[in-house]
Design a protein around this motif. Structure first.
Motif, PDB file in Angstrom:
ATOM      1  N   ILE A 112       3.503  12.160 -39.296  1.00  0.00           N
ATOM      2  CA  ILE A 112       3.416  12.728 -39.830  1.00  0.00           C
ATOM      3  C   ILE A 112       5.326  13.101 -39.309  1.00  0.00           C
ATOM      4  CG2 ILE A 112       4.556  15.570 -40.039  1.00  0.00           C
ATOM      5  CD1 ILE A 112       1.600  16.110 -39.313  1.00  0.00           C
ATOM      6  N   PRO A 113       6.095  12.008 -39.871  1.00  0.00           N
ATOM      7  CA  PRO A 113       7.503  11.669 -39.901  1.00  0.00           C
ATOM      8  C   PRO A 113       8.056  13.396 -39.788  1.00  0.00           C
ATOM      9  CG  PRO A 113       6.988  11.204 -42.060  1.00  0.00           C
ATOM     10  CD  PRO A 113       6.070  11.523 -41.223  1.00  0.00           C
ATOM     11  N   VAL A 114       9.137  13.506 -38.822  1.00  0.00           N
ATOM     12  CA  VAL A 114      10.001  14.890 -39.092  1.00  0.00           C
ATOM     13  C   VAL A 114      11.369  14.921 -38.813  1.00  0.00           C
ATOM     14  CG1 VAL A 114       9.529  17.095 -37.579  1.00  0.00           C
ATOM     15  CG2 VAL A 114       7.350  16.741 -37.981  1.00  0.00           C
ATOM     16  N   PHE A 115      11.999  15.153 -40.017  1.00  0.00           N
ATOM     17  CA  PHE A 115      13.589  16.010 -39.234  1.00  0.00           C
ATOM     18  C   PHE A 115      13.535  17.313 -40.325  1.00  0.00           C
ATOM     19  CE2 PHE A 115      17.877  14.972 -41.465  1.00  0.00           C
ATOM     20  CZ  PHE A 115      18.524  15.347 -39.922  1.00  0.00           C
ATOM     21  N   ASN A 116      14.372  18.372 -39.181  1.00  0.00           N
ATOM     22  CA  ASN A 116      14.870  19.238 -39.931  1.00  0.00           C
ATOM     23  C   ASN A 116      14.041  20.057 -40.397  1.00  0.00           C
ATOM     24  OD1 ASN A 116      17.277  18.327 -38.464  1.00  0.00           O
ATOM     25  ND2 ASN A 116      18.418  18.399 -40.327  1.00  0.00           N
ATOM     26  N   ALA A 117      12.903  19.931 -40.399  1.00  0.00           N
ATOM     27  CA  ALA A 117      11.544  20.570 -41.071  1.00  0.00           C
ATOM     28  C   ALA A 117      10.760  22.109 -40.717  1.00  0.00           C
ATOM     29  CB  ALA A 117      10.627  19.650 -41.113  1.00  0.00           C
ATOM     30  N   GLU A 118      11.990  22.799 -39.968  1.00  0.00           N
ATOM     31  CA  GLU A 118      11.186  23.636 -39.124  1.00  0.00           C
ATOM     32  C   GLU A 118      10.920  25.172 -40.518  1.00  0.00           C
ATOM     33  OE1 GLU A 118      14.868  25.718 -36.990  1.00  0.00           O
ATOM     34  OE2 GLU A 118      15.673  25.995 -38.891  1.00  0.00           O
ATOM     35  N   LYS A 119      11.251  25.136 -41.331  1.00  0.00           N
ATOM     36  CA  LYS A 119      10.562  26.224 -42.364  1.00  0.00           C
ATOM     37  C   LYS A 119       9.192  25.670 -42.311  1.00  0.00           C
ATOM     38  CE  LYS A 119      11.642  28.264 -46.717  1.00  0.00           C
ATOM     39  NZ  LYS A 119      12.988  27.649 -47.986  1.00  0.00           N
ATOM     40  N   TYR A 120       8.546  24.703 -42.763  1.00  0.00           N
ATOM     41  CA  TYR A 120       7.487  24.384 -43.444  1.00  0.00           C
ATOM     42  C   TYR A 120       6.398  23.483 -42.092  1.00  0.00           C
ATOM     43  CZ  TYR A 120       9.761  24.706 -47.558  1.00  0.00           C
ATOM     44  OH  TYR A 120      10.947  24.900 -48.788  1.00  0.00           O
ATOM     45  N   LEU A 121       7.326  23.107 -40.997  1.00  0.00           N
ATOM     46  CA  LEU A 121       6.266  22.150 -40.333  1.00  0.00           C
ATOM     47  C   LEU A 121       5.509  23.217 -38.945  1.00  0.00           C
ATOM     48  CD1 LEU A 121       5.525  19.547 -38.640  1.00  0.00           C
ATOM     49  CD2 LEU A 121       6.928  20.173 -37.191  1.00  0.00           C
ATOM     50  N   GLY A 122       5.319  24.064 -39.735  1.00  0.00           N
ATOM     51  CA  GLY A 122       3.918  25.047 -39.073  1.00  0.00           C
ATOM     52  C   GLY A 122       3.061  25.119 -39.546  1.00  0.00           C
ATOM     53  N   VAL A 123       3.381  25.359 -41.097  1.00  0.00           N
ATOM     54  CA  VAL A 123       2.161  25.535 -41.622  1.00  0.00           C
ATOM     55  C   VAL A 123       1.292  23.897 -42.088  1.00  0.00           C
ATOM     56  CG1 VAL A 123       1.790  25.781 -44.369  1.00  0.00           C
ATOM     57  CG2 VAL A 123       3.868  27.545 -43.306  1.00  0.00           C
ATOM     58  N   CYS A 161      15.255  12.840 -34.367  1.00  0.00           N
ATOM     59  CA  CYS A 161      16.664  13.492 -34.488  1.00  0.00           C
ATOM     60  C   CYS A 161      16.982  14.775 -34.970  1.00  0.00           C
ATOM     61  CB  CYS A 161      17.556  11.708 -34.342  1.00  0.00           C
ATOM     62  SG  CYS A 161      17.392  10.704 -32.877  1.00  0.00           S
ATOM     63  N   SER A 162      15.446  15.417 -35.541  1.00  0.00           N
ATOM     64  CA  SER A 162      15.989  16.389 -35.635  1.00  0.00           C
ATOM     65  C   SER A 162      17.520  17.883 -34.757  1.00  0.00           C
ATOM     66  CB  SER A 162      15.113  17.508 -35.571  1.00  0.00           C
ATOM     67  OG  SER A 162      14.106  16.665 -37.166  1.00  0.00           O
ATOM     68  N   THR A 163      17.606  17.939 -35.451  1.00  0.00           N
ATOM     69  CA  THR A 163      19.393  19.489 -35.425  1.00  0.00           C
ATOM     70  C   THR A 163      18.492  20.447 -35.403  1.00  0.00           C
ATOM     71  OG1 THR A 163      20.193  18.934 -37.584  1.00  0.00           O
ATOM     72  CG2 THR A 163      20.880  17.541 -35.629  1.00  0.00           C
ATOM     73  N   ASP A 164      17.158  20.549 -36.154  1.00  0.00           N
ATOM     74  CA  ASP A 164      16.951  22.058 -35.987  1.00  0.00           C
ATOM     75  C   ASP A 164      15.391  22.854 -34.679  1.00  0.00           C
ATOM     76  OD1 ASP A 164      14.590  20.262 -36.641  1.00  0.00           O
ATOM     77  OD2 ASP A 164      14.915  22.121 -38.706  1.00  0.00           O
ATOM     78  N   ALA A 165      14.507  23.073 -34.630  1.00  0.00           N
ATOM     79  CA  ALA A 165      14.119  23.852 -34.614  1.00  0.00           C
ATOM     80  C   ALA A 165      12.193  23.113 -34.082  1.00  0.00           C
ATOM     81  CB  ALA A 165      13.718  25.571 -33.553  1.00  0.00           C
ATOM     82  N   SER A 166      12.391  22.055 -35.155  1.00  0.00           N
ATOM     83  CA  SER A 166      11.867  21.369 -35.030  1.00  0.00           C
ATOM     84  C   SER A 166      10.608  20.740 -34.318  1.00  0.00           C
ATOM     85  CB  SER A 166      11.520  20.069 -36.159  1.00  0.00           C
ATOM     86  OG  SER A 166      12.386  20.299 -37.570  1.00  0.00           O
ATOM     87  N   PRO A 167      11.563  20.292 -33.290  1.00  0.00           N
ATOM     88  CA  PRO A 167      10.627  19.093 -32.403  1.00  0.00           C
ATOM     89  C   PRO A 167      10.235  21.047 -30.912  1.00  0.00           C
ATOM     90  CG  PRO A 167      12.657  18.438 -31.980  1.00  0.00           C
ATOM     91  CD  PRO A 167      12.971  19.552 -33.471  1.00  0.00           C
ATOM     92  N   VAL A 168      10.185  21.960 -31.059  1.00  0.00           N
ATOM     93  CA  VAL A 168       9.886  23.015 -30.375  1.00  0.00           C
ATOM     94  C   VAL A 168       8.422  23.724 -30.703  1.00  0.00           C
ATOM     95  CG1 VAL A 168      10.170  25.291 -29.477  1.00  0.00           C
ATOM     96  CG2 VAL A 168      12.399  23.320 -29.307  1.00  0.00           C
ATOM     97  N   ILE A 169       8.549  23.721 -32.393  1.00  0.00           N
ATOM     98  CA  ILE A 169       7.817  24.055 -33.454  1.00  0.00           C
ATOM     99  C   ILE A 169       7.173  23.515 -32.784  1.00  0.00           C
ATOM    100  CG2 ILE A 169       7.026  24.040 -35.219  1.00  0.00           C
ATOM    101  CD1 ILE A 169       9.051  24.865 -36.292  1.00  0.00           C
ATOM    102  N   PHE A 195       6.675  12.393 -30.625  1.00  0.00           N
ATOM    103  CA  PHE A 195       7.149  10.933 -30.600  1.00  0.00           C
ATOM    104  C   PHE A 195       8.946  10.782 -31.462  1.00  0.00           C
ATOM    105  CE2 PHE A 195       3.189   9.241 -30.397  1.00  0.00           C
ATOM    106  CZ  PHE A 195       3.217   8.818 -28.866  1.00  0.00           C
ATOM    107  N   SER A 196       9.976  10.850 -30.193  1.00  0.00           N
ATOM    108  CA  SER A 196      11.372  10.315 -31.109  1.00  0.00           C
ATOM    109  C   SER A 196      11.638   9.578 -31.316  1.00  0.00           C
ATOM    110  CB  SER A 196      11.822  11.868 -30.192  1.00  0.00           C
ATOM    111  OG  SER A 196      11.676  12.887 -29.613  1.00  0.00           O
ATOM    112  N   THR A 197      12.725   9.129 -32.248  1.00  0.00           N
ATOM    113  CA  THR A 197      13.615   7.846 -32.423  1.00  0.00           C
ATOM    114  C   THR A 197      14.228   7.565 -31.605  1.00  0.00           C
ATOM    115  OG1 THR A 197      14.154   9.100 -34.016  1.00  0.00           O
ATOM    116  CG2 THR A 197      12.917   7.621 -35.657  1.00  0.00           C
ATOM    117  N   GLU A 198      15.005   7.330 -31.289  1.00  0.00           N
ATOM    118  CA  GLU A 198      16.544   6.748 -30.321  1.00  0.00           C
ATOM    119  C   GLU A 198      17.681   7.332 -30.713  1.00  0.00           C
ATOM    120  OE1 GLU A 198      16.981   3.025 -28.919  1.00  0.00           O
ATOM    121  OE2 GLU A 198      15.427   3.011 -27.683  1.00  0.00           O
ATOM    122  N   LYS A 199      17.537   7.123 -32.698  1.00  0.00           N
ATOM    123  CA  LYS A 199      18.037   8.048 -33.498  1.00  0.00           C
ATOM    124  C   LYS A 199      18.208   7.860 -34.958  1.00  0.00           C
ATOM    125  CE  LYS A 199      20.301   3.173 -34.578  1.00  0.00           C
ATOM    126  NZ  LYS A 199      21.657   2.538 -34.602  1.00  0.00           N
TER     127      LYS A 199
END
Length: 329
Positions: free
Chosen positions: A7-18, A39-47, A62-66
């Motif tokens: 799962i690639p993730v970027f600023n998906a705090e609204k939907y990632l949990g579902v 490199c999300s700027t929202d709560a995606s990594p925490v979720i 995992f996380s990308t460097e940039k």
């Protein structure tokens, strides 16, 4: 391990949990989930981290460097660290039905498939709960009635791509991991159209490409997708030009590996046109608002070596002017 879900993730705090919940309830349990945060700027990594215990060691983060601007690099990272016999890709705002991994795995094993392609899918644009999918509807525009192998005839497969009879998206495709590794199939690190190039490679290289009729994937229509973001005409043209140039170069070099394209150059031209036309469709608004000289300067500025690509620049300008003349009539 049977399956790796990437799962690639970027600023998906609204939907990632579902999304993660839909994987947590899978009837097949021998799987791992690999979340790669761009490199999300929202709560995606925490979720994602909040689900570590729920998955009982089956979730890796995992996380990308940039920030890379697309799912290409995160998917490649996920593949690099995957251990499953098969892999599948899920977008961070989408879902899987609860039997998806089990049924796709069974199809792959029974038919010894390199690729299992579930071309029918469910679609939604509202909040939905995994397992009920009350607000989802079935999109069966492209589908077979029973499990069917794609033709072994190479020309037939290429024609399917030319006619866009195979969805470009990574999701909906269940892949034998060793097949990807043996053929060094990765996503070109582009912000757009990398999925079409990747799909073309699958069609050309997979020995057993199986199409199945059952919808396993729930696609959420998202108005803030990378292709729908508002951009000025110049930024819009620049955004699409680099992927277009790099993609055409890559496809040209890839097809040079096959004697088929040397013997049938018309197929090669048609494949390149498919990619070019996809990009030009999204450039239409820029063509209407920019003068030919401005278009030329942007195209030329994206090339490192004008002499090496002079023919391609001329081709792009010809197509751009054709589109522009039609649009301003």
């Amino acid at each position: 391990m049977k399956v790796s879900v990437i799962i690639p993730v970027f600023n998906a705090e609204k939907y990632l949990g579902v999304c993660l919940e839909s994987i947590l309830i899978q009837t097949l349990k021998d799987y791992e989930v690999i979340v790669v945060d761009d490199c999300s700027t929202d709560a995606s990594p925490v979720i994602a981290e909040n689900y570590l215990k729920k998955f009982g060691g089956r979730l890796k983060i995992f996380s990308t460097e940039k920030n890379t601007g697309s799912g290409a690099v995160p998917r490649n990272i996920g593949l690099e660290f995957s251990r499953g016999k098969y892999v599948c890709f899920v977008d961070n705002d989408d879902l899987l039905i609860d039997t998806a991994l089990e049924e796709l795995y069974d199809f792959a094993e029974e038919y010894r498939a390199d690729v299992v392609y579930a071309e029918a899918l469910l679609m939604c644009n509202e909040e939905i709960i995994p397992k009920t999918f009350e607000n989802a509807f079935w999109d069966s525009a492209l589908t077979v009635e029973e499990p069917t192998f794609e033709s072994e005839n190479f020309a037939s497969r290429v024609q399917k791509f030319i006619e866009i009879k195979v969805r470009w998206s990574p999701w909906g495709k269940f892949l034998r991991r060793q097949f990807l590794l043996d053929n060094k199939i990765k996503f070109l690190p582009l912000t757009i159209v990398e999925d079409g190039i990747w799909t073309f490679e699958l069609l050309c290289l997979a020995k057993n490409f199986l199409r199945v009729p059952t919808p396993f994937y729930v696609y959420r229509s998202n108005e803030i997708s990378v292709t729908r973001r508002k951009r000025s005409p110049k930024k819009l043209l620049k955004f699409w030009t680099n992927p277009l140039i790099t993609g055409l170069d890559y496809l040209d070099n890839f097809m040079n590996r096959f004697e088929f394209f040397n013997q049938h150059p018309s197929y090669k031209v048609q494949v390149l046109n498919v990619l070019a036309n996809e990009c030009f469709q999204f450039m239409r608004e820029a063509f209407k608002k920019l003068e030919p000289r401005e278009i030329y300067e942007i195209f030329r500025g994206e090339f490192k070596d004008d002499k090496e690509h002079s023919a391609l620049i001329a081709y792009l300008l010809f197509i751009a002017n054709t589109y522009r003349n039609e649009l301003i009539k």
